[in-house]
Scaffold this active site. Structure first.
Site, PDB file in Angstrom:
ATOM      1  N   ASP A  90       0.833  -1.199   0.000  1.00  0.00           N
ATOM      2  CA  ASP A  90       0.000   0.000   0.000  1.00  0.00           C
ATOM      3  C   ASP A  90       0.871   1.254   0.000  1.00  0.00           C
ATOM      4  O   ASP A  90       2.104   1.190   0.039  1.00  0.00           O
ATOM      5  CB  ASP A  90      -0.936  -0.038   1.214  1.00  0.00           C
ATOM      6  N   ASP A  95      -9.570   3.248  -3.709  1.00  0.00           N
ATOM      7  CA  ASP A  95     -10.393   2.079  -3.395  1.00  0.00           C
ATOM      8  C   ASP A  95     -11.751   2.173  -4.082  1.00  0.00           C
ATOM      9  O   ASP A  95     -12.360   3.249  -4.145  1.00  0.00           O
ATOM     10  CB  ASP A  95     -10.620   1.984  -1.889  1.00  0.00           C
TER      11      ASP A  95
END
Length: 669
Positions: free
Chosen positions: A189, A250
């Site tokens: 991430d 996302d």
């Protein structure tokens, strides 16, 4: 290009009329082979592309924990979901990864810097988790961050923020740890990386190098999932370093209710067809299929969008409680076959005759094989048509199959039409006759040659089949570069021997006229022996370059950015997708398939920025081309202008009162 290229149109011609003329021209324009290129007889591989195609690593399929559990994961949750992946039939359908997302690690390290595991959450440690997943015939994935802290530290959900949950300063050490535990896949991430201001390309390439170094120690290499949300434009550089890379934020945030808009947004942002090939994939994020709030039709739409784009299929629903209907959607074999096609290519938009009625085509393995998505983004049911010519097929009869119903729709010449409900899509497979292409054979002794005169009749996305031999036991890599565009690392799987030639495919964006396609070895590695390329048009992607008369440079978007609000600039004409505009009958100039050239903020004053924005039928997105080469915005009547009469690379495009100067004259080439 000089202003001599500017057409001498008489009278006032709208972009709508030009679009019709362009369609006729592109329909007649084909690809021509290299003039005077003395070649030996074509290899058997080129003579029979359908039988010589070699399968590449498909996009990953599996399940990931975040969408349903956020940080609330432990050994019991992962075992339950692993068991459900098997008992539901999803594992048998191809879903093989069980991926632990953020929340598994609470940030502690041992004195030697190694990761300390909370044994209350993970009795027996993380190796026991990986062992359990492997015992079910599956593969195990884990999570980390490129910075010092993971996303759970900055955005805690179901557990308190835990500091030091990133891998910065421990890249090789942590990757070795994951490998020794037995994990097969790691998602990296970017929350820590963003906060610290790290450079995306530099950081992720360093992690890729650390992965190889770790593998040299442990003997096990991890699949790398780069998750910097498209912030560093990974479609320009990630292929050959990451196996997949996120192209957007996302798809859904924790606590939100899923919507069609969420999936469409990430679908649009994930379409970078020239970056996706030979085992490297654009990733629009985990699936929301089966999450509370979506209907069966929305779930099918979601799967269809991800399948046509060849995206990773990582389910995010609670597998232990999912309905039979959800399971059947996730495991539909024909939809999965479209997504997992061994050619490994992404679908591209090939038509939008009416706003929001979009046709996407994906080149599949074999001759004349395509998948087609008819996407109705409007609020009313509509008849939609796919034309064979737009897909790179001839107009001969082609057989059509509806993927979701599993029913044959008959044989149709030229095109196929069907009704598509509002906010829905129809997914088809088509078997027709491949259109002709042009073959360029290497006559030099170079292993990685340059093809210096690849000629096209129109700018657009092309199918390029690369014939090569790799007598080794593992995949070899080489870079490919078209003109001055970004280079991409292509993987070439073993062919069996140094004299056995097979093909892999890429999508490349070529400009009108003569192009140069260069191959080069990667680092000190052994390159494949590249023998020839075959280039074929996908006419539905074709467009024009917008060439400034004063500069001879093209209008385009810097670094292939897709962000709304990005200002158009002048740059050397390289034939890239960021420099190719499709004039529509609605008066638009569309780039990337879904962005319109736009007068910023509906501006009508001198100096208004010319930007890109999602196409929305606004008058500020409509343009008129005049016989003197000027292009005016329909809202303001102002001319498209290279700022301050500059001609250098990077010159910004604005609107300005028409004044007859050459910095306001353009040719559609």
């Amino acid at each position: 290009m000089s202003s001599d290229s500017a057409p001498g149109w008489a009278g006032r011609i709208t972009v709508r009329a030009l679009a019709l003329a362009l369609a006729l021209a592109l329909g007649l324009a084909g690809l021509t082979a290299l003039s005077g290129h003395a070649s030996p007889p074509l290899s058997a591989a080129l003579a029979a592309v359908s039988t010589s195609q070699i399968g590449v690593t498909p996009p990953p399929m599996g399940w990931a924990s975040w969408n349903s559990f956020a940080s609330s994961i432990d050994s019991d949750v992962i075992k339950e979901q692993t068991d459900a992946l098997v008992s539901s039939g999803m594992a048998a359908a191809g879903y093989q990864y069980v991926n632990l997302d953020d929340g598994w690690w609470q940030g502690d390290r041992n004195a030697d810097g190694s990761i300390a595991v909370d044994t209350d959450l993970w009795p027996g440690g993380m190796q026991a988790v990986a062992d359990y997943i492997h015992s079910k015939g599956l593969k195990a994935g884990i999570y980390t961050d490129a910075g010092r802290n993971g996303c759970g530290y900055y955005y805690p959900t179901t557990r308190p923020a835990a500091p030091n949950t990133g891998m910065e300063g421990h890249y090789q050490q942590d990757l070795e740890t994951f490998q020794r535990w037995g994990f097969d896949y790691v998602k990296i991430d970017w929350c820590g990386g963003r906060v610290e201001g790290l450079d995306q390309e530099t950081t992720y390439k360093a992690i890729a190098a650390a992965n190889k170094a770790a593998t040299a120690v442990t003997g096990q290499e991890l699949v790398l999932s780069f998750c910097e949300w498209g912030s560093g434009l990974p479609w320009n550089w990630a292929a050959g370093y990451g196996d997949l890379w996120r192209t957007s934020t996302d798809v859904i945030l924790w606590g939100q209710t899923p919507t069609t808009g969420m999936m469409l947004t990430n679908f649009d942002r994930g379409l970078h067809p020239t970056a996706q090939h030979t085992g490297s994939y654009n990733d629009p994020d985990m699936l929301m299929v089966g999450m509370s709030g979506l209907t069966a039709a929305q779930n099918r739409l979601h799967m269809g969008l991800w399948a046509i784009s060849g995206a990773p299929l990582l389910a995010g629903n609670d597998l232990a409680t999912m309905s039979t209907a959800t399971r059947d959607i996730l495991t539909n074999p024909e939809v999965i076959a479209v997504d997992q096609d061994p050619r490994g290519l992404q679908g591209v938009k090939v038509a939008e005759d009416t706003r929001n009625l979009q046709v996407y085509g994906k080149v599949l393995t074999g001759t004349g094989k395509r998948a087609v998505l008819l996407l109705n983004r409007s609020s009313a049911s509509a008849s939609m048509t796919v034309r064979w010519a737009d897909l790179g097929l001839t107009g001969a009869s082609a057989s059509v199959r509806n993927v979701w119903t599993g029913g044959n729709a008959g044989s149709h010449a030229t095109s196929y039409s069907t009704t598509v409900p509002a906010g829905d899509a129809v997914l088809l497979t088509v078997s027709g006759t491949e259109a002709s292409g042009s073959t360029y054979e290497d006559t030099t002794t170079a292993t990685t040659p340059t093809f210096g005169a690849v000629t096209t009749g129109a700018a657009g996305t092309k199918l390029v089949d690369i014939t090569y031999a790799n007598g080794g036991g593992t995949a070899r890599t080489a870079t490919v570069q078209v003109n001055g565009q970004y280079t991409s690392v292509v993987a070439f799987p073993p062919t069996g021997s140094a004299t056995t030639y097979r093909t892999v495919s890429v999508l490349a964006h070529l400009g009108k006229g003569t192009n140069t396609v260069r191959f080069a070895a990667v680092g000190g590695g052994t390159a494949p022996d590249i023998d020839a390329i075959r280039v074929q048009d996908i006419p539905g992607t074709n467009g024009v370059a917008l060439v400034g008369a004063a500069s001879g440079r093209c209008a385009g978007l810097e670094r292939n950015t897709i962000a709304d609000g990005s200002q158009a600039i002048l740059w050397d004409c390289f034939g890239g997708r960021n420099e190719t505009f499709s004039p529509t009958s609605r008066g638009e100039l569309v780039v990337y398939g879904n962005k319109c050239l736009d007068a910023d903020g509906n501006g009508t004053a001198n100096g208004t920025k010319v930007i890109i924005w999602d196409c929305n039928d606004g008058t500020n997105q409509k343009w008129t081309l005049h016989s003197d080469g000027t292009i005016t915005n329909d809202l303001s009547g102002l001319c498209l202008d290279a700022e301050e009469s500059a001609t250098a690379n990077g010159t910004k495009l604005i609107l300005w009162t028409c004044n007859g100067q050459t910095n306001q004259q353009w040719a559609f080439d």
